[in-house]
Design a protein around this motif. Structure first.
Motif, PDB file in Angstrom:
ATOM      1  N   ASN A  10      26.480  14.541   5.138  1.00  0.00           N
ATOM      2  CA  ASN A  10      25.024  14.603   5.838  1.00  0.00           C
ATOM      3  C   ASN A  10      24.516  16.079   5.309  1.00  0.00           C
ATOM      4  N   SER A  11      23.110  16.079   5.200  1.00  0.00           N
ATOM      5  CA  SER A  11      22.562  17.473   4.971  1.00  0.00           C
ATOM      6  C   SER A  11      22.082  18.045   6.102  1.00  0.00           C
ATOM      7  N   ILE A  12      22.260  19.554   6.168  1.00  0.00           N
ATOM      8  CA  ILE A  12      21.720  20.354   6.976  1.00  0.00           C
ATOM      9  C   ILE A  12      20.285  20.738   6.793  1.00  0.00           C
ATOM     10  N   LYS A  13      19.571  20.881   8.023  1.00  0.00           N
ATOM     11  CA  LYS A  13      18.285  21.477   7.556  1.00  0.00           C
ATOM     12  C   LYS A  13      18.142  22.741   8.202  1.00  0.00           C
ATOM     13  N   ASN A  14      17.871  23.728   7.427  1.00  0.00           N
ATOM     14  CA  ASN A  14      18.067  25.282   7.902  1.00  0.00           C
ATOM     15  C   ASN A  14      16.630  25.676   8.501  1.00  0.00           C
ATOM     16  N   TYR A  15      15.925  24.808   9.323  1.00  0.00           N
ATOM     17  CA  TYR A  15      14.725  24.942   9.784  1.00  0.00           C
ATOM     18  C   TYR A  15      14.777  26.473  10.542  1.00  0.00           C
ATOM     19  N   ALA A  16      13.883  27.383  10.703  1.00  0.00           N
ATOM     20  CA  ALA A  16      13.723  28.631  11.643  1.00  0.00           C
ATOM     21  C   ALA A  16      14.145  28.378  12.957  1.00  0.00           C
ATOM     22  N   TRP A  17      13.863  27.345  13.686  1.00  0.00           N
ATOM     23  CA  TRP A  17      14.169  27.185  14.963  1.00  0.00           C
ATOM     24  C   TRP A  17      15.597  26.734  15.425  1.00  0.00           C
ATOM     25  N   GLY A  18      16.308  26.716  14.467  1.00  0.00           N
ATOM     26  CA  GLY A  18      17.462  25.981  14.538  1.00  0.00           C
ATOM     27  C   GLY A  18      18.598  27.176  15.014  1.00  0.00           C
ATOM     28  N   GLN A  35      23.233  31.103   8.852  1.00  0.00           N
ATOM     29  CA  GLN A  35      21.857  30.448   8.667  1.00  0.00           C
ATOM     30  C   GLN A  35      21.471  29.734  10.110  1.00  0.00           C
ATOM     31  N   PRO A  36      20.126  29.695  10.427  1.00  0.00           N
ATOM     32  CA  PRO A  36      19.910  28.811  11.390  1.00  0.00           C
ATOM     33  C   PRO A  36      20.107  27.305  11.032  1.00  0.00           C
ATOM     34  N   ALA A  47      13.775  12.292   2.314  1.00  0.00           N
ATOM     35  CA  ALA A  47      13.823  13.592   2.568  1.00  0.00           C
ATOM     36  C   ALA A  47      14.948  14.369   3.096  1.00  0.00           C
ATOM     37  N   GLY A  48      15.930  13.405   3.063  1.00  0.00           N
ATOM     38  CA  GLY A  48      17.489  14.066   3.599  1.00  0.00           C
ATOM     39  C   GLY A  48      18.376  12.960   3.607  1.00  0.00           C
ATOM     40  N   ILE A  90      21.254  15.223  14.574  1.00  0.00           N
ATOM     41  CA  ILE A  90      21.389  15.875  15.525  1.00  0.00           C
ATOM     42  C   ILE A  90      20.658  17.122  15.631  1.00  0.00           C
ATOM     43  N   LEU A  91      20.007  17.559  16.737  1.00  0.00           N
ATOM     44  CA  LEU A  91      19.072  18.699  16.839  1.00  0.00           C
ATOM     45  C   LEU A  91      19.844  19.777  17.642  1.00  0.00           C
ATOM     46  N   ALA A  92      19.536  21.011  17.009  1.00  0.00           N
ATOM     47  CA  ALA A  92      20.267  22.364  17.581  1.00  0.00           C
ATOM     48  C   ALA A  92      19.050  23.353  17.710  1.00  0.00           C
TER      49      ALA A  92
END
Ligand SMILES: [Zn+2]
Length: 389
Positions: A10-18, A35-36, A47-48, A90-92
């Motif tokens: 699975n891909s990980i999204k490095n959004y700033a809020w992470g 990284q976040p 998209a992912g 999964i949201l962190a």
């Protein structure tokens, strides 16, 4: 796809809020560059998209489904939807996510068509995005409008001269339409008025006001200084889900997730309209078009699970997905009548099909089970969640 189980990459999204630590601490996800790490996506959204291995070849789940939709999705879903109808994340969240709304099906279809059926500024696809959120750690969120009299009381206490004319008007129209006008005025304050209102909130907090909302307000103030979304706790319900608790959000519900780690399950869509708490694009008029301005009651926010032994099923009023969490079990038979994604939340899980094919997973790992698998046996010490449609 002829096997019963496909481990997902699975891909990980490095959004700033992470969070920089949560996924590593809970699931051992490496993070060498600190990284976040905001989201892990499990599914076939372009998209992912997750990848699976067939033989020695890595292939996207989307392509694997396209090669034989009927065997992978089951006839019913292949015919009706033609793709995997759900997306699991999964949201962190270390800092708050944007103050947002998701469109319903008709709004998404129309919005996407206005963009020439291409992903664009406001719409990324033509699908609605009802979502379920299930807390892994204590999970702070804002969800749904407070009863109007409560909103009025909060803003009376804020006592901001800039907002008084709009508030007076709302008090004489204490209904969805009146609130909608008040909300639009609030979100579109001129820069100077906005900064005055936020200053008044800050002073009010320093003077010990809004005690019951302090945890949320102070956090938002720190995360997004100068953002009008900081006021959201005054009009949205603030809730902390304990691990194992879940909420469901229908399209049109204004919400923002604030802090913590959770599983999120949604229809396969990435349509988000934003009003604040974000450096991303804000489109208040489009968000307002997609928002339902009814008041909601706090006691209706959490889902009540159906419990059977160590299993909990969380009923949702949509057909895009079903969600259950399973505890310790030995050779528990699971029927498969659609494609499934199983994600291990804690401990170890072994899946074995009726022909003896076996897969062992640990916390944080996930597996795709095509519809043709028909049935398998689950043995685990810990917990996993199962998404199907
Ligand atoms: Zn959302």
């Amino acid at each position: 796809m002829m096997a019963s189980f496909y481990r997902l990459r699975n891909s990980i999204k490095n959004y700033a809020w992470g969070s920089r630590t949560a996924l590593n601490a809970l699931f051992g996800v490496p993070n060498p560059d600190e990284q976040p790490q905001a989201e892990i996506w499990m599914g076939a959204h372009p998209a992912g998209c997750s990848e699976i291995e067939i033989g020695a070849v890595s292939i996207s789940l989307q392509d694997a489904i396209a090669q034989s939709p009927e065997t992978v999705l089951g006839e019913r879903t292949a015919e009706k939807v033609g793709q995997l109808p759900f997306l699991v994340k999964i949201l962190a969240a270390e800092t708050a996510l944007s103050l947002q709304v998701h469109p319903d099906k008709r709004q998404a279809e129309e919005g996407y068509a206005r963009q020439g059926n291409r992903a664009g500024d406001d719409y990324n696809d033509a699908n609605h995005k009802p979502e379920l959120v299930y807390a892994i750690t204590p999970f702070m969120a804002m969800n749904g409008f407070r009863p109007y009299p409560e909103i009025v009381n909060h803003f009376l206490r804020l006592n901001s001269p800039e907002l008084m004319p709009a508030l007076t008007e709302f008090r004489t129209n204490l209904n969805a339409d009146g609130f909608k006008r008040f909300f639009v005025c609030l979100m579109q304050l001129a820069p100077q008025a906005k900064s005055n209102v936020l200053k008044q909130l800050k002073e009010s907090l320093e003077a010990g006001g809004f005690v019951h909302l302090q945890e949320f307000l102070i956090r938002l103030q720190q995360d997004y200084p100068g953002d009008i979304g900081i006021l959201a706790p005054l009009f949205l319900h603030c809730i902390t889900l304990e691990p194992g608790e879940a909420m469901f959000l229908q399209g049109g519900t204004l919400h923002a997730y604030v802090h913590g780690t959770a599983v999120e399950v949604m229809a396969c869509s990435d349509n988000v309209l934003r009003a604040g708490l974000t450096p991303k694009k804000i489109n208040v008029p489009e968000l307002v078009n997609c928002t339902v301005f009814s008041e909601t009651h706090e006691h209706t926010l959490k889902l009540v699970a159906d419990t059977a032994g160590t299993d909990r099923h969380y009923p949702v009023p949509v057909e895009d997905f079903r969600f259950s969490v399973m505890g310790n079990c030995q050779q528990k038979r699971i029927e498969v009548d659609s494609a499934q994604i199983l994600l291990v939340l804690e401990g170890f899980t072994t899946l074995r099909d009726t022909r003896g094919e076996e897969m062992r997973l640990r916390a944080g790992q996930s597996v795709f089970i095509p519809a043709l698998t028909e049935a398998y046996f689950l043995t685990q010490t810990g917990q996993s969640c199962l998404v199907q449609c």
